[in-house]
Design an enzyme around this catalytic site. Structure first.
Site, PDB file in Angstrom:
ATOM      1  N   LYS A  84       0.807  -1.216   0.000  1.00  0.00           N
ATOM      2  CA  LYS A  84       0.000   0.000   0.000  1.00  0.00           C
ATOM      3  C   LYS A  84       0.841   1.268   0.000  1.00  0.00           C
ATOM      4  CE  LYS A  84      -4.468  -1.704   1.331  1.00  0.00           C
ATOM      5  NZ  LYS A  84      -5.547  -1.850   2.312  1.00  0.00           N
ATOM      6  N   ARG A  91      -3.855 -10.018   5.045  1.00  0.00           N
ATOM      7  CA  ARG A  91      -4.250 -10.026   3.623  1.00  0.00           C
ATOM      8  C   ARG A  91      -3.094  -9.482   2.781  1.00  0.00           C
ATOM      9  NH1 ARG A  91      -6.348  -6.414   0.069  1.00  0.00           N
ATOM     10  NH2 ARG A  91      -7.899  -7.165  -1.423  1.00  0.00           N
TER      11      ARG A  91
HETATM   12  C1  7PM Z   1      -6.156  -0.757  -5.835  1.00  0.00           C
HETATM   13  C2  7PM Z   1      -5.917  -0.057  -4.674  1.00  0.00           C
HETATM   14  C3  7PM Z   1      -6.663  -2.022  -5.795  1.00  0.00           C
HETATM   15  C4  7PM Z   1      -6.194  -0.610  -3.451  1.00  0.00           C
HETATM   16  C5  7PM Z   1      -6.916  -2.590  -4.579  1.00  0.00           C
HETATM   17  C6  7PM Z   1      -6.695  -1.873  -3.421  1.00  0.00           C
HETATM   18  C7  7PM Z   1      -8.393  -4.160   1.742  1.00  0.00           C
HETATM   19  C8  7PM Z   1      -9.473  -4.937   1.324  1.00  0.00           C
HETATM   20  C9  7PM Z   1      -8.609  -3.906  -0.374  1.00  0.00           C
HETATM   21  C10 7PM Z   1      -8.068  -4.143   3.135  1.00  0.00           C
HETATM   22  C11 7PM Z   1      -9.895  -5.667   3.463  1.00  0.00           C
HETATM   23  C12 7PM Z   1      -5.679  -3.350  -1.855  1.00  0.00           C
HETATM   24  C13 7PM Z   1      -6.894  -2.487  -2.067  1.00  0.00           C
HETATM   25  N1  7PM Z   1      -7.863  -3.531   0.669  1.00  0.00           N
HETATM   26  N2  7PM Z   1     -10.216  -5.682   2.164  1.00  0.00           N
HETATM   27  N3  7PM Z   1      -9.585  -4.765  -0.014  1.00  0.00           N
HETATM   28  N4  7PM Z   1      -8.857  -4.906   3.934  1.00  0.00           N
HETATM   29  N5  7PM Z   1     -10.608  -6.388   4.331  1.00  0.00           N
HETATM   30  O1  7PM Z   1      -4.589  -2.738  -1.676  1.00  0.00           O
HETATM   31  O2  7PM Z   1      -7.145  -3.466   3.606  1.00  0.00           O
HETATM   32  O3  7PM Z   1      -5.723  -4.569  -1.940  1.00  0.00           O
HETATM   33  S1  7PM Z   1      -8.405  -3.378  -2.000  1.00  0.00           S
END
Ligand code: 7PM
Length: 283
Positions: free
Chosen positions: A227, A261
């Site tokens: 991130k 995750r």
């Molecule tokens: C682009 C930017 C694509 C950010 C995807 C993302 C989380 C989640 C996501 C989290 C839970 C990523 C995010 N982040 N579900 N879904 N917790 N529970 O970086 O932090 O994967 S999407």
């Protein structure tokens, strides 16, 4: 000892479990076209990626068909279903793993449950129309995430008087709302939502004080993989954030997170096992 019942499979949360991220958005592995149609090849690719993550030690695979990237456009419910459901079906038929569905859609929650999903992961904490009722009708565990604002606007100007207590209060309210709707507390998981309407300082504070969330009385999920918070500290692009991400994993495990995750399963599983060995002073 906490065990999560995930549609016939059991997750033992006395140990940290690693959730592997499987994106099925067009920008993740297709031509970026608008009306997304899976080819047999794209389903095969998703299946192979899932199998690799399971071989590497993931016990959960999280399928996401909606890009929640800051500023992303919303996708239609039908399109999200077309992306996710065929992959869910194939994984469930061919791999022994808990399949988590990253969605806010009531329809996708219901359909996924019918097709054997083991967990629902909602970045909007069942806040969308009919999502709460749909989730209550399944008997699946649900992860409730905190977000300030919506993906389109959340990173514009995140503000909190006290980010930890505001995230706590929000999650506590959502837990109560779920329990009132008939979802047993033993089915619920919480997540502070790193990067979802938070500045770097908010994210760092939430991670450093992640143990506060344990007071909510349910397992905590942590998602920091690749991130922006890692990129901001290290000045690295997304594909160079593994080592920084691993530091956040060690700390999240030490602070008591039970589900991690991530994109990089193999490295994370080693990191988790080593961290747990130190915390337990044994293996
Ligand atoms: C682009 C930017 C694509 C950010 C995807 C993302 C989380 C989640 C996501 C989290 C839970 C990523 C995010 N982040 N579900 N879904 N917790 N529970 O970086 O932090 O994967 S999407």
């Amino acid at each position: 000892m906490t065990q999560l019942q995930c549609a016939g499979r059991v997750l033992d949360l006395s140990k940290t479990q690693v959730m592997g991220i499987l994106n099925v958005t067009p920008d993740s592995f297709s031509d970026g076209g608008h009306l997304y149609q899976h080819s047999a090849l794209s389903i095969d690719k998703a299946l192979q990626h899932a199998q690799q993550m399971v071989n590497d030690g993931a016990t959960i695979v999280d399928i996401g068909g909606e890009s929640t990237r800051p500023g992303a456009a919303e996708v239609s419910e039908q399109e999200e279903m077309d992306r996710v459901l065929p992959v869910l079906e194939r994984i469930n038929a061919e791999i022994d793993v808990v399949v988590s569905i990253d969605t806010s859609s009531a329809k996708l929650i219901s359909e996924s449950a019918k097709l054997g999903a083991g967990l629902i992961n909602d970045v909007r904490a069942l806040g969308r129309e009919a999502a709460l009722e749909a989730a209550a009708k399944t008997d699946l565990p649900i992860c409730l995430m905190h977000m300030q604002g919506s993906p389109a606007t959340m990173q514009r100007q995140p503000e909190y008087a006290d980010v930890v207590s505001e995230v706590m209060d929000f999650l506590d309210q959502q837990l109560s709302r779920c329990v009132a709707a008939g979802i047993a507390k033993q089915r619920l998981i919480v997540d502070p939502g790193f990067g979802f309407g938070k500045t770097l300082q908010h994210n760092l504070q939430l991670l450093n004080r992640l143990d506060k969330l344990l007071d909510l009385g349910v397992p905590v999920l942590s998602g920091t993989s690749r991130k922006t918070m890692v990129g901001q500290v290290l000045n690295r692009e997304a594909d160079q954030r593994l080592f920084g991400s691993l530091a956040t994993v060690a700390l999240a495990v030490e602070r008591g997170a039970k589900i991690i995750r991530v994109h990089d399963v193999l490295a994370t599983v080693d990191m988790v096992r080593m961290t747990e060995a130190v915390l337990k002073e044994g293996i």
